[in-house]
Motif scaffolding. Structure first.
Motif, PDB file in Angstrom:
ATOM      1  N   MET A  75       9.597  13.942  -0.569  1.00 19.16           N
ATOM      2  CA  MET A  75       8.858  14.128   0.680  1.00 19.16           C
ATOM      3  C   MET A  75       8.678  15.623   0.969  1.00 19.16           C
ATOM      4  SD  MET A  75       9.874  13.110   4.582  1.00 19.16           S
ATOM      5  CE  MET A  75      11.028  14.471   4.693  1.00 19.16           C
ATOM      6  N   ILE A  76       9.765  16.383   0.784  1.00 15.28           N
ATOM      7  CA  ILE A  76       9.682  17.826   1.037  1.00 15.28           C
ATOM      8  C   ILE A  76       8.658  18.470   0.092  1.00 15.28           C
ATOM      9  CG2 ILE A  76      10.960  20.010   0.833  1.00 15.28           C
ATOM     10  CD1 ILE A  76      13.425  18.461   1.903  1.00 15.28           C
ATOM     11  N   LEU A  77       8.699  18.069  -1.177  1.00 15.99           N
ATOM     12  CA  LEU A  77       7.737  18.646  -2.125  1.00 15.99           C
ATOM     13  C   LEU A  77       6.311  18.274  -1.738  1.00 15.99           C
ATOM     14  CD1 LEU A  77       9.678  18.191  -5.474  1.00 15.99           C
ATOM     15  CD2 LEU A  77       9.089  20.339  -4.367  1.00 15.99           C
ATOM     16  N   GLY A  78       6.125  17.043  -1.260  1.00 13.32           N
ATOM     17  CA  GLY A  78       4.803  16.624  -0.794  1.00 13.32           C
ATOM     18  C   GLY A  78       4.342  17.458   0.387  1.00 13.32           C
ATOM     19  N   ILE A  79       5.245  17.672   1.337  1.00 16.01           N
ATOM     20  CA  ILE A  79       4.900  18.483   2.513  1.00 16.01           C
ATOM     21  C   ILE A  79       4.515  19.893   2.068  1.00 16.01           C
ATOM     22  CG2 ILE A  79       5.875  19.620   4.556  1.00 16.01           C
ATOM     23  CD1 ILE A  79       7.552  17.081   5.035  1.00 16.01           C
ATOM     24  N   VAL A  80       5.319  20.458   1.153  1.00 19.65           N
ATOM     25  CA  VAL A  80       5.070  21.832   0.722  1.00 19.65           C
ATOM     26  C   VAL A  80       3.770  21.938  -0.081  1.00 19.65           C
ATOM     27  CG1 VAL A  80       5.940  23.667  -0.776  1.00 19.65           C
ATOM     28  CG2 VAL A  80       7.478  22.514   0.832  1.00 19.65           C
ATOM     29  N   LYS A 108      -4.163  16.169  -5.033  1.00 18.40           N
ATOM     30  CA  LYS A 108      -2.819  16.369  -4.494  1.00 18.40           C
ATOM     31  C   LYS A 108      -2.056  15.047  -4.459  1.00 18.40           C
ATOM     32  CE  LYS A 108      -3.420  20.542  -1.769  1.00 18.40           C
ATOM     33  NZ  LYS A 108      -2.585  21.422  -2.613  1.00 18.40           N
ATOM     34  N   LEU A 109      -2.744  13.975  -4.069  1.00 22.43           N
ATOM     35  CA  LEU A 109      -2.074  12.675  -4.035  1.00 22.43           C
ATOM     36  C   LEU A 109      -1.694  12.255  -5.459  1.00 22.43           C
ATOM     37  CD1 LEU A 109      -4.354  10.975  -1.358  1.00 22.43           C
ATOM     38  CD2 LEU A 109      -1.985  11.672  -1.043  1.00 22.43           C
ATOM     39  N   GLY A 110      -2.603  12.527  -6.403  1.00 22.98           N
ATOM     40  CA  GLY A 110      -2.295  12.220  -7.798  1.00 22.98           C
ATOM     41  C   GLY A 110      -1.074  12.995  -8.269  1.00 22.98           C
ATOM     42  N   PHE A 166       3.726  10.412   1.491  1.00 22.20           N
ATOM     43  CA  PHE A 166       3.986  10.545   2.924  1.00 22.20           C
ATOM     44  C   PHE A 166       4.038  12.028   3.300  1.00 22.20           C
ATOM     45  CE2 PHE A 166       7.458  10.815   6.229  1.00 22.20           C
ATOM     46  CZ  PHE A 166       6.670  10.406   7.283  1.00 22.20           C
ATOM     47  N   GLY A 167       4.748  12.813   2.484  1.00 19.45           N
ATOM     48  CA  GLY A 167       4.847  14.255   2.732  1.00 19.45           C
ATOM     49  C   GLY A 167       3.478  14.918   2.714  1.00 19.45           C
ATOM     50  N   ILE A 168       2.621  14.538   1.768  1.00 17.85           N
ATOM     51  CA  ILE A 168       1.286  15.138   1.680  1.00 17.85           C
ATOM     52  C   ILE A 168       0.471  14.782   2.927  1.00 17.85           C
ATOM     53  CG2 ILE A 168      -0.896  15.079   0.411  1.00 17.85           C
ATOM     54  CD1 ILE A 168       0.847  14.651  -2.145  1.00 17.85           C
ATOM     55  N   GLY A 169       0.530  13.515   3.338  1.00 12.24           N
ATOM     56  CA  GLY A 169      -0.193  13.077   4.534  1.00 12.24           C
ATOM     57  C   GLY A 169       0.307  13.803   5.773  1.00 12.24           C
ATOM     58  N   VAL A 178       6.996  24.619   8.716  1.00 15.05           N
ATOM     59  CA  VAL A 178       8.310  24.402   9.310  1.00 15.05           C
ATOM     60  C   VAL A 178       8.297  23.149  10.179  1.00 15.05           C
ATOM     61  CG1 VAL A 178      10.054  25.381  10.826  1.00 15.05           C
ATOM     62  CG2 VAL A 178       8.846  26.854   9.222  1.00 15.05           C
ATOM     63  N   ALA A 179       7.252  23.013  10.991  1.00  6.57           N
ATOM     64  CA  ALA A 179       7.154  21.843  11.864  1.00  6.57           C
ATOM     65  C   ALA A 179       7.081  20.569  11.034  1.00  6.57           C
ATOM     66  CB  ALA A 179       5.926  21.964  12.757  1.00  6.57           C
ATOM     67  N   ALA A 180       6.305  20.598   9.954  1.00 13.05           N
ATOM     68  CA  ALA A 180       6.157  19.399   9.125  1.00 13.05           C
ATOM     69  C   ALA A 180       7.488  19.045   8.459  1.00 13.05           C
ATOM     70  CB  ALA A 180       5.069  19.617   8.067  1.00 13.05           C
ATOM     71  N   LEU A 181       8.213  20.070   7.986  1.00 12.15           N
ATOM     72  CA  LEU A 181       9.493  19.805   7.323  1.00 12.15           C
ATOM     73  C   LEU A 181      10.500  19.213   8.316  1.00 12.15           C
ATOM     74  CD1 LEU A 181       9.878  22.923   5.000  1.00 12.15           C
ATOM     75  CD2 LEU A 181       9.539  20.541   4.307  1.00 12.15           C
ATOM     76  N   ILE A 182      10.586  19.823   9.496  1.00 10.02           N
ATOM     77  CA  ILE A 182      11.531  19.320  10.486  1.00 10.02           C
ATOM     78  C   ILE A 182      11.135  17.898  10.884  1.00 10.02           C
ATOM     79  CG2 ILE A 182      12.337  19.593  12.869  1.00 10.02           C
ATOM     80  CD1 ILE A 182      12.206  22.624  12.412  1.00 10.02           C
TER      81      ILE A 182
END
Lengths: 261, 297
Positions: A75-80, A108-110, A166-169, A178-182
């Protein structure tokens, strides 16, 4: 599209974050497994053991299900993967190279799927090596086709892939790294944990990605809080697919029309 | 075909009209300077051209098409936008490799482009440690990857040292005059582009103030004529309606008459002129004059 997915993977693997994530994931999984091994078959003074013993065939599936704990890292990698484009404004260059933005999101999703699979493989391998060693030392025998092992393995793959998406979305929606990670970590660790742990709240929790993943893996692990209220395995799978599509849609809608200034 | 065409482009951000009905074109083989003070709307125009910003009305086309509809944009257009858009933890070469992969270009291009901008030695260093000037060169290397025939550069001289600016001037002229590329380069500092550009488009407060060739623009700067004569010519000039200023004995600065009219008057008056020159106000003063005009409007 293959080129674009490769480019997205290069973005991830040319910075140092991914192996930091892998290292933390190993430490995290090792910690969980150490607890599981130490507590295996240990009974409180006057009662049933909380966890099956190492030579109990039920222990190995339980240990393997811990591999899905790596979902937080995908998830974190997706967010980043999404938010670092905004944080460092590399999104400008990305859209100059590929102005059809929907293709960037698709790539990105791929890449998220591949990252999820990659982490599932290393997480499962690591968990399996530790767990099988523990079982053999504990005097048990190994049957990887038995019980829920194949289903669990599939569940780990599905969970890790889904959380990357989920992280990418989430990253596309929030954009502030930072907000997305938290937000993501609070979601996965606090909200989903609470809604997934108590059977009374599982009427809601079972519809969340975490609950659906649990259903897919059918981890029926008595927490002492009463009987679990989960969807059937196929229901969990469908809910996960629906979430993946939802995240893809969110990522697409929030990105394709926005001005990049 | 016109390489770059901006037609009646307008774009607002909230209540701010960043670009207001701007039109101009850039032809192949020329360098066009897109000039204006900070906040004039230059960046918004260029970002509209590159499909990053959606205009409210009007069109911004490259090779007759919208950038977003190009299948191989890096092969048609090279763009240099702000210099901060790199991941600091990535090496210069990796940055270019990612673009190369995404655009399906040959794997040899990153090293060739780095070589072309003089960054070959820093190829494997992380961008986080780069100076602003090195980042600008890296951005330019990115623009060169697909060997395009159109270049769009937003303030590329920012952060370059004098030697770097000198190099950039030569490089842009080379791209336009030797390789036939169309180059559109924005700047808020005239001195940076004065010696580079063939054409000038000036914008202020979102509106196009003036466009033309560099010569047209500088030739239009106030219309004063310097006249050298040992004779007493000033009264005759004043009688003919000119405004005359005696700069020093024997040197007059005449406004209101052009060189031909002054020559004819001198002939009539049997006055000997030793020199008649149109005063070329340099582009800087033209620029300041014109942008001030735009701000008053």
């Amino acid at each position: 599209m293959t080129n674009l997915i490769r480019a997205e993977l290069q973005k991830l693997f040319t910075t140092r974050l991914w192996w930091a994530m892998a290292l933390v994931m190993f430490a995290f999984t090792a910690f969980g497994l150490a607890f599981l091994i130490a507590q295996a078959g240990v009974a409180p003074a006057n009662g049933q053991p909380g966890l099956p013993a190492l030579d109990d065939p039920a222990w190995l599936p339980l240990a393997l299900s811990f591999a899905s704990g790596a979902n937080i890292f995908t998830m974190i990698l997706g967010i980043v993967l999404m938010t670092s484009e905004y944080r460092y404004q590399t999104i400008t260059g990305t859209f100059l190279t590929t102005p059809k933005r929907g293709r960037v999101i698709a790539a990105k999703l791929g890449a998220g799927v591949i990252v999820g699979v990659f982490f599932a493989v290393i997480s499962l391998l690591f968990t399996a090596v530790v767990a099988i060693t523990a079982v053999l030392i504990g005097g048990g025998s190994i049957d990887l086709t038995a019980g829920r092992v194949p289903q669990l393995t599939l569940g780990v793959f599905a969970t890790l892939v889904l959380y990357a998406l989920f992280g990418i979305g989430l990253g596309a929606l929030v954009r502030n790294q930072v907000a997305a990670l938290i937000g993501g970590i609070v979601w996965a660790y606090v909200i989903e944990s609470i809604l997934g742990a108590f059977p009374a709240l599982q009427t809601v929790g079972k519809w969340l990605p975490g609950g659906a993943a649990q259903a897919l893996m059918n981890i029926d692990f008595d927490t002492g809080l009463g009987e679990s209220n989960l969807l059937p395995a196929w229901g969990g799978a469908l809910v996960l697919v629906a979430y993946a599509l939802l995240f893809a849609l969110v990522a697409n809608l929030t990105t394709t029309r926005r001005d990049i200034t | 075909m016109t390489a770059i065409e901006i037609r009646n482009l307008s774009k607002s951000f909230g209540a701010v009209r960043a670009v207001d009905d701007v039109s101009f074109t850039v032809e192949a083989g020329t360098v066009t300077g897109y000039l204006g003070p900070n906040g004039a709307g230059k960046t918004t125009t260029l970002r509209s051209l590159l499909g990053l910003v959606t205009p409210d009305s009007g069109e911004a086309l490259v090779n007759g098409r919208r950038y977003a509809s190009l299948d191989h944009p890096l092969n048609e257009v090279g763009a240099v936008l702000e210099a901060t858009s790199f991941h600091p933890g990535r090496t210069a070469r990796d940055h270019l490799r990612i673009m190369t992969t995404a655009a399906g270009l040959p794997a040899s291009r990153p090293d060739e482009a780095l070589d072309q901008v003089g960054l070959a030695d820093a190829a494997r260093k992380r961008v986080g440690g780069f100076s602003l000037g090195m980042r600008q060169r890296l951005a330019l290397a990115g623009a060169l990857l697909g060997q395009p025939k159109i270049f769009i550069l937003d303030e590329p001289a920012n952060g370059l040292d004098p030697a770097g600016i000198q190099w950039l001037r030569g490089f842009l002229r080379h791209l336009a005059h030797d390789t036939g590329a169309a180059v559109l380069v924005s700047s808020h500092v005239l001195a940076e582009v004065e010696q580079t550009v063939d054409n000038v488009v000036i914008i202020a407060k979102g509106r196009l103030v003036r466009q033309g060739t560099l010569a047209e623009l500088t030739g239009n700067g106030g219309g004063a004529v310097r006249v050298k004569t040992k004779d007493d010519f000033a009264p005759a000039l004043r009688a003919a309606g000119a405004e005359v200023e005696e700069v020093e004995p024997g040197l007059l600065r005449v406004k209101g008459l052009d060189a031909e009219e002054i020559g004819r008057l001198a002939l009539d008056q049997r006055v000997l002129l030793t020199e008649v020159t149109h005063e070329r106000s340099d582009l800087q003063s033209v620029f300041l004059e014109l942008t001030a005009e735009g701000e008053r409007a």
